[in-house]
Write an enzyme that holds these catalytic residues in place. Structure first.
Site, PDB file in Angstrom:
ATOM      1  N   ILE A  90       1.167  -1.203  -0.113  1.00  0.00           N
ATOM      2  CA  ILE A  90       0.136  -0.302   0.277  1.00  0.00           C
ATOM      3  C   ILE A  90       0.677   1.585  -0.365  1.00  0.00           C
ATOM      4  O   ILE A  90       0.755   1.937  -0.779  1.00  0.00           O
ATOM      5  CB  ILE A  90      -0.729   0.046   0.871  1.00  0.00           C
ATOM      6  CG1 ILE A  90      -1.978  -1.105   1.150  1.00  0.00           C
ATOM      7  CG2 ILE A  90      -2.218   1.324   1.151  1.00  0.00           C
ATOM      8  CD1 ILE A  90      -3.049  -1.864   2.320  1.00  0.00           C
ATOM      9  N   LEU A 101      12.655  -2.483   5.279  1.00  0.00           N
ATOM     10  CA  LEU A 101      12.931  -2.990   3.735  1.00  0.00           C
ATOM     11  C   LEU A 101      12.997  -4.718   3.983  1.00  0.00           C
ATOM     12  O   LEU A 101      14.000  -5.616   4.174  1.00  0.00           O
ATOM     13  CB  LEU A 101      14.724  -2.760   2.723  1.00  0.00           C
ATOM     14  CG  LEU A 101      14.207  -1.638   1.774  1.00  0.00           C
ATOM     15  CD1 LEU A 101      15.841  -1.790   1.555  1.00  0.00           C
ATOM     16  CD2 LEU A 101      12.873  -1.688   1.328  1.00  0.00           C
ATOM     17  N   ILE A 154      11.729   2.252  11.589  1.00  0.00           N
ATOM     18  CA  ILE A 154      10.737   3.840  12.050  1.00  0.00           C
ATOM     19  C   ILE A 154      10.654   3.685  13.814  1.00  0.00           C
ATOM     20  O   ILE A 154      10.644   4.600  14.213  1.00  0.00           O
ATOM     21  CB  ILE A 154       9.046   3.736  11.924  1.00  0.00           C
ATOM     22  CG1 ILE A 154       8.813   1.981  12.765  1.00  0.00           C
ATOM     23  CG2 ILE A 154       9.209   3.870  10.816  1.00  0.00           C
ATOM     24  CD1 ILE A 154       7.097   1.862  12.552  1.00  0.00           C
ATOM     25  N   THR A 166      -6.558  -1.734   9.971  1.00  0.00           N
ATOM     26  CA  THR A 166      -6.981  -2.959   9.642  1.00  0.00           C
ATOM     27  C   THR A 166      -8.252  -2.771   9.989  1.00  0.00           C
ATOM     28  O   THR A 166      -8.331  -2.214  11.561  1.00  0.00           O
ATOM     29  CB  THR A 166      -6.214  -3.828   9.541  1.00  0.00           C
ATOM     30  OG1 THR A 166      -7.064  -5.020   9.058  1.00  0.00           O
ATOM     31  CG2 THR A 166      -5.619  -4.238  11.156  1.00  0.00           C
ATOM     32  N   ASP A 167      -9.194  -3.480   9.443  1.00  0.00           N
ATOM     33  CA  ASP A 167     -10.732  -3.410   9.570  1.00  0.00           C
ATOM     34  C   ASP A 167     -10.031  -4.681  11.006  1.00  0.00           C
ATOM     35  O   ASP A 167     -10.687  -5.209  11.656  1.00  0.00           O
ATOM     36  CB  ASP A 167     -11.655  -3.896   8.645  1.00  0.00           C
ATOM     37  CG  ASP A 167     -11.708  -5.335   8.139  1.00  0.00           C
ATOM     38  OD1 ASP A 167     -10.210  -5.918   8.024  1.00  0.00           O
ATOM     39  OD2 ASP A 167     -11.781  -5.732   6.904  1.00  0.00           O
ATOM     40  N   GLU A 168      -8.909  -5.822  10.637  1.00  0.00           N
ATOM     41  CA  GLU A 168      -9.239  -6.470  11.445  1.00  0.00           C
ATOM     42  C   GLU A 168      -8.971  -6.718  13.140  1.00  0.00           C
ATOM     43  O   GLU A 168      -9.185  -7.283  14.105  1.00  0.00           O
ATOM     44  CB  GLU A 168      -8.088  -7.074  11.215  1.00  0.00           C
ATOM     45  CG  GLU A 168      -7.720  -8.548   9.700  1.00  0.00           C
ATOM     46  CD  GLU A 168      -7.049  -9.498   9.634  1.00  0.00           C
ATOM     47  OE1 GLU A 168      -6.208 -10.319  10.200  1.00  0.00           O
ATOM     48  OE2 GLU A 168      -6.950  -9.368   8.029  1.00  0.00           O
ATOM     49  N   TYR A 185      -1.348 -10.861  14.340  1.00  0.00           N
ATOM     50  CA  TYR A 185      -1.579  -9.527  13.364  1.00  0.00           C
ATOM     51  C   TYR A 185      -2.150  -8.369  14.165  1.00  0.00           C
ATOM     52  O   TYR A 185      -1.549  -6.779  14.555  1.00  0.00           O
ATOM     53  CB  TYR A 185      -1.680  -9.362  12.392  1.00  0.00           C
ATOM     54  CG  TYR A 185      -1.935  -8.727  11.668  1.00  0.00           C
ATOM     55  CD1 TYR A 185      -1.414  -6.953  11.546  1.00  0.00           C
ATOM     56  CD2 TYR A 185      -3.152  -8.855  10.858  1.00  0.00           C
ATOM     57  CE1 TYR A 185      -1.331  -6.294  10.515  1.00  0.00           C
ATOM     58  CE2 TYR A 185      -3.518  -7.558   9.753  1.00  0.00           C
ATOM     59  CZ  TYR A 185      -2.595  -6.721  10.194  1.00  0.00           C
ATOM     60  OH  TYR A 185      -2.684  -5.123   9.546  1.00  0.00           O
ATOM     61  N   LYS A 207      -1.633  -4.419  16.211  1.00  0.00           N
ATOM     62  CA  LYS A 207      -2.508  -3.494  14.924  1.00  0.00           C
ATOM     63  C   LYS A 207      -3.617  -2.669  15.848  1.00  0.00           C
ATOM     64  O   LYS A 207      -3.620  -1.528  15.982  1.00  0.00           O
ATOM     65  CB  LYS A 207      -3.241  -4.219  14.138  1.00  0.00           C
ATOM     66  CG  LYS A 207      -2.166  -4.327  12.786  1.00  0.00           C
ATOM     67  CD  LYS A 207      -1.073  -2.985  12.747  1.00  0.00           C
ATOM     68  CE  LYS A 207      -1.770  -2.117  11.694  1.00  0.00           C
ATOM     69  NZ  LYS A 207      -0.859  -0.923  11.612  1.00  0.00           N
ATOM     70  N   LYS A 254      -0.190 -12.953  -0.143  1.00  0.00           N
ATOM     71  CA  LYS A 254      -1.653 -12.392  -0.193  1.00  0.00           C
ATOM     72  C   LYS A 254      -2.497 -13.674  -1.173  1.00  0.00           C
ATOM     73  O   LYS A 254      -2.460 -14.010  -2.152  1.00  0.00           O
ATOM     74  CB  LYS A 254      -1.698 -10.980  -0.014  1.00  0.00           C
ATOM     75  CG  LYS A 254      -0.896 -10.532   1.181  1.00  0.00           C
ATOM     76  CD  LYS A 254      -1.869 -10.935   2.454  1.00  0.00           C
ATOM     77  CE  LYS A 254      -1.344 -10.207   3.837  1.00  0.00           C
ATOM     78  NZ  LYS A 254      -1.487  -8.959   4.250  1.00  0.00           N
ATOM     79  N   ARG A 276     -14.692 -11.087   3.297  1.00  0.00           N
ATOM     80  CA  ARG A 276     -14.059 -10.371   3.399  1.00  0.00           C
ATOM     81  C   ARG A 276     -14.133  -9.203   2.363  1.00  0.00           C
ATOM     82  O   ARG A 276     -15.430  -9.444   1.355  1.00  0.00           O
ATOM     83  CB  ARG A 276     -12.411 -10.152   3.017  1.00  0.00           C
ATOM     84  CG  ARG A 276     -11.743 -11.572   3.324  1.00  0.00           C
ATOM     85  CD  ARG A 276     -11.686 -11.003   5.030  1.00  0.00           C
ATOM     86  NE  ARG A 276     -10.786 -12.053   5.609  1.00  0.00           N
ATOM     87  CZ  ARG A 276     -11.265 -13.225   6.529  1.00  0.00           C
ATOM     88  NH1 ARG A 276     -12.940 -12.691   6.428  1.00  0.00           N
ATOM     89  NH2 ARG A 276     -11.147 -13.242   7.471  1.00  0.00           N
ATOM     90  N   GLY A 325      -7.660 -19.314  14.582  1.00  0.00           N
ATOM     91  CA  GLY A 325      -8.196 -18.464  14.651  1.00  0.00           C
ATOM     92  C   GLY A 325      -8.729 -17.624  13.665  1.00  0.00           C
ATOM     93  O   GLY A 325      -8.694 -16.156  13.104  1.00  0.00           O
TER      94      GLY A 325
END
Length: 353
Positions: free
Chosen positions: A12, A34, A58, A132-134, A158, A162, A197, A222, A292
């Site tokens: 993205i 990277l 970061i 994310t929506d997760e 994950y 987030k 993905k 999804r 899960g």
């Protein structure tokens, strides 16, 4: 002035950098460490003096502080994250380190820089956190789509990492006044997506004549969002979003995974038929479901439309054909990112040679 994009060599992030430079004059400072899914090949051809790439983390406070000051950054868009659920189950520590601890370090560096700006620059500054929506968990088949007020119920390492990052961003706004924006998006697809993905994985394995792995019964649903639409939403949020607000970004295109795979097979049958004349759907192989595995995600993006005037331009039918065409035309990019380490991970994850 300049914007800082973190994770700008990922899927993205790279699409956003390309999109940003194509639509305006403002320079982009691109910071990416990277890792396996960050790839400079996704930025190939950007021979643009407005784009500065820096290889770094970061979580490196000294580096981030220096970059913010030297480039007089007026906004930060944080794409940097470990993102794949399957990998988070296999190796959760990396997700906690990047998505939680490194995000904390980034927030602290940004807060210190922002605090030193003059009043007008502080008021204009923005920190946009891409999530994310997760984080919302799983929806029942007939339940309403996730709104921004939906309770957080993360079900994977994950998603939990987030969710923690989202809470840190919120806290830095309410405690310190940092002018943050948060977006929670649905499943993205499009050019430059790492082939672990679902959509690029299916295309890659189909063309190689390999089994197309589908988890469980394939009925996991999804909401699919074309990456260019997501980039447009992020530009709109950065430009007009209210500090402290959260905006859900979705494509309003719910589909079951098996239906996505069947559609991909049909498009490939049309655009790149198998030499033996057999349909690609013959390669579908159902594999043991992952632990899960959330059953359904769906995004209610009505706040983004109502308050900021954004709607997705692509349907899944139009976006997926563009995506397949891109991968067929960029086989060299796919081969370049599918290293031996990637192939070993795919074999271990899906139990295939």
């Amino acid at each position: 002035m300049t914007i800082l994009v973190t994770g700008g060599a990922g899927f993205i992030g790279a699409n956003f950098v390309r999109d940003w430079l194509s639509l305006g004059e403002e320079p982009v400072l691109n910071l990416d460490k990277l890792s396996y899914a960050g790839n400079l090949a996704s930025l190939a051809g950007l021979d643009d003096a407005r784009h500065t790439f820096v290889h770094g983390d970061i979580g490196d406070t000294g580096l981030v502080t220096r970059l913010l000051r030297e480039h007089r950054v007026r906004a930060v868009l944080n794409f940097a994250a470990e993102t794949h659920v399957d990998r988070s189950i296999d190796s959760p520590a990396a997700f906690v380190e990047t998505n939680v601890m490194a995000t904390f370090a980034l927030l602290e560096a940004v807060r210190a820089y922002w605090s030193g700006l003059d009043r007008a620059a502080r008021a204009a500054f923005r920190f946009l956190h891409v999530s994310t929506d997760e984080v919302y968990g799983s929806l029942a088949p007939e339940a309403p789509a996730f709104a921004e007020t939906h309770r957080y119920q993360p079900n994977s390492p994950y998603a939990a990492s987030k969710a923690a990052a989202d809470h840190l961003v919120r806290a830095w706004h309410h405690t310190y006044g940092l002018p943050v924006l948060t977006t929670n998006c649905s499943n993205n697809y499009g050019p430059y997506q790492f082939p672990e993905k679902l959509i690029p994985l299916v295309i890659h394995k189909a063309l190689r004549g390999e089994p197309l792995p589908v988890y469980g019964d394939g009925r996991q649903v999804r909401d699919w969002l074309y990456v260019a639409d997501h980039c447009a939403a992020l530009r709109r949020v950065l430009d007009r979003g209210a500090p402290g607000a959260t905006y859900n970004v979705g494509g309003d295109q719910e589909m079951a995974n098996i239906d996505v795979v069947l559609l991909l097979c049909a498009i490939l049958d049309e655009l790149r038929p198998r030499t033996d004349g057999a349909p690609y759907a013959a390669q579908i192989a159902f594999v043991t479901d992952r632990p899960g595995h959330d059953r359904r995600y769906a995004i209610d993006a009505s706040r983004l439309e109502r308050e900021l005037g954004w709607r997705p331009r692509e349907t899944f039918a139009t976006g997926i054909r563009k995506t397949v065409a891109w991968y067929l035309e960029h086989g060299d990019w796919v081969e370049g990112v599918t290293s031996g380490a990637y192939r070993d991970w795919i074999a271990r994850q899906y139990g295939q040679p």
